[in-house]
Design a protein around this motif. Structure first.
Motif, short mmCIF file in Angstrom:
data_model
loop_
_atom_site.label_atom_id
_atom_site.label_comp_id
_atom_site.label_asym_id
_atom_site.label_seq_id
_atom_site.Cartn_x
_atom_site.Cartn_y
_atom_site.Cartn_z
N LEU A 1 2.59 7.23 -6.73
CA LEU A 1 1.66 7.99 -7.57
C LEU A 1 1.31 9.36 -7.01
CD1 LEU A 1 -0.80 5.07 -8.46
CD2 LEU A 1 1.06 5.97 -9.86
N ASN A 2 1.88 9.72 -5.87
CA ASN A 2 1.55 11.00 -5.25
C ASN A 2 2.81 11.77 -4.91
OD1 ASN A 2 -1.59 11.01 -4.49
ND2 ASN A 2 -0.80 8.93 -4.24
N ASN A 3 2.73 13.09 -5.08
CA ASN A 3 3.88 13.95 -4.82
C ASN A 3 4.14 14.16 -3.33
OD1 ASN A 3 4.32 14.32 -7.59
ND2 ASN A 3 2.82 16.01 -7.67
N ARG B 1 0.83 -1.21 0.00
CA ARG B 1 0.00 0.00 0.00
C ARG B 1 0.86 1.25 0.00
NH1 ARG B 1 -4.83 1.12 -1.63
NH2 ARG B 1 -5.56 -0.83 -0.67
N ASN B 2 1.93 1.28 0.79
CA ASN B 2 2.79 2.45 0.83
C ASN B 2 3.54 2.66 -0.48
OD1 ASN B 2 3.13 3.90 3.67
ND2 ASN B 2 2.71 1.75 4.07
N LEU B 3 4.04 1.56 -1.09
CA LEU B 3 4.75 1.69 -2.36
C LEU B 3 3.82 2.19 -3.46
CD1 LEU B 3 6.95 -1.54 -2.34
CD2 LEU B 3 7.72 0.83 -2.12
N ALA B 4 2.62 1.63 -3.53
CA ALA B 4 1.67 2.02 -4.59
C ALA B 4 1.21 3.46 -4.42
CB ALA B 4 0.48 1.07 -4.59
N LEU C 1 2.80 8.00 5.29
CA LEU C 1 2.95 6.66 5.84
C LEU C 1 1.56 6.09 6.11
CD1 LEU C 1 4.69 4.38 6.98
CD2 LEU C 1 4.65 5.56 9.19
N LEU C 2 1.23 5.02 5.41
CA LEU C 2 -0.05 4.35 5.57
C LEU C 2 0.14 3.10 6.42
CD1 LEU C 2 -1.33 4.60 1.88
CD2 LEU C 2 -1.61 6.25 3.75
N LEU C 3 -0.76 2.91 7.37
CA LEU C 3 -0.65 1.78 8.29
C LEU C 3 -1.95 0.98 8.35
CD1 LEU C 3 1.33 3.45 11.23
CD2 LEU C 3 2.20 1.83 9.53
N GLY D 1 -7.05 1.22 3.01
CA GLY D 1 -7.26 2.19 1.95
C GLY D 1 -6.23 3.31 1.95
N GLU D 2 -6.68 4.48 1.48
CA GLU D 2 -5.83 5.66 1.35
C GLU D 2 -6.41 6.81 2.15
OE1 GLU D 2 -5.60 6.32 -2.82
OE2 GLU D 2 -4.52 4.45 -3.22
#
Length: 207
Positions: A52-54, A45-48, A58-60, A85-86
């Motif tokens: 794609l975002n500037n 999830r973090n790599l994807a 950190l997503l957990l 999710g995001e």
């Protein structure tokens, strides 16, 4: 003489019966329970997202599962998802899974190559493009995962679980149709892609 021989033969048979192993005794089942934490989902999830975002974040997402052995080759699992999710599309949910271990070799107790039919529920909370508020949607999914769960280390309590498959999703709470000019149906990721890949790389502990 014959009674003496008969008595000796009878005593020998009884002694063998007492010392011989009980071949009818059930085999040792092994560990019957397991807890797992999906670590591959956090990395993916973090790599994807950050690719794609500037503005990196950190997503957990937290996906934990509990598995219990039901039969020699079958088990049932429950998974709970939190903070998935995001940032603009948060997901939480619950999944139930049945596993059939196709091949275990000499191992027993929740290890081997398996097929896992899965039913899943997702509650999505997302930011809308046409207002400053948020919108909630409920979705249901069904699919099959194929995977392998193997023990790590000498004692075999630690587990590595790797699986992948296809899940089909459908919205459960169809809202009223809005035909107002400028209205945009802010579909979730699951609705835009009704059949999606689903996978796990989890670390676990069995007991």
């Amino acid at each position: 003489m014959f009674p003496l021989i008969l008595t000796f033969w009878t005593a020998t048979i009884c002694a063998q019966a007492q010392t011989a192993p009980d071949t009818a005794a059930p085999a040792r089942i092994g560990f019957r329970h397991a807890l797992r934490l999906d670590v591959g989902g956090v990395l993916a999830r973090n790599l994807a997202y950050n690719a794609l975002n500037n503005t990196p974040q950190l997503l957990l997402p937290v996906l934990v599962g509990y598995e219990q052995q039901l039969g020699r080759r079958t088990s049932g699992s429950v998974e709970v998802l939190l903070n998935g999710g995001e940032p603009t599309e948060r997901a939480s949910g619950l999944a139930v899974q049945g596993r059939y271990y196709l091949y275990q070799g000499r191992q027993t107790g929740l290890v081997g190559i398996y097929a896992a039919p899965t039913l899943s529920y997702r509650a999505i909370k997302q930011a809308t493009y046409y207002s400053l508020g948020t919108e909630k949607r409920k979705l249901g999914g069904a699919g099959v995962l194929l995977g392998a769960q193997v023990p790590l280390g000498g004692r075999g309590r630690l587990l590595l679980d790797v699986s992948g498959g296809i899940m089909a999703w459908k919205r459960l709470d169809q809202g009223p149709q809005n035909t107002a000019p400028g209205y945009y149906d802010n579909e979730t990721f699951y609705e835009r892609n009704s059949s999606v890949f689903d996978g796990r790389i989890s670390l676990g502990y069995r007991f």
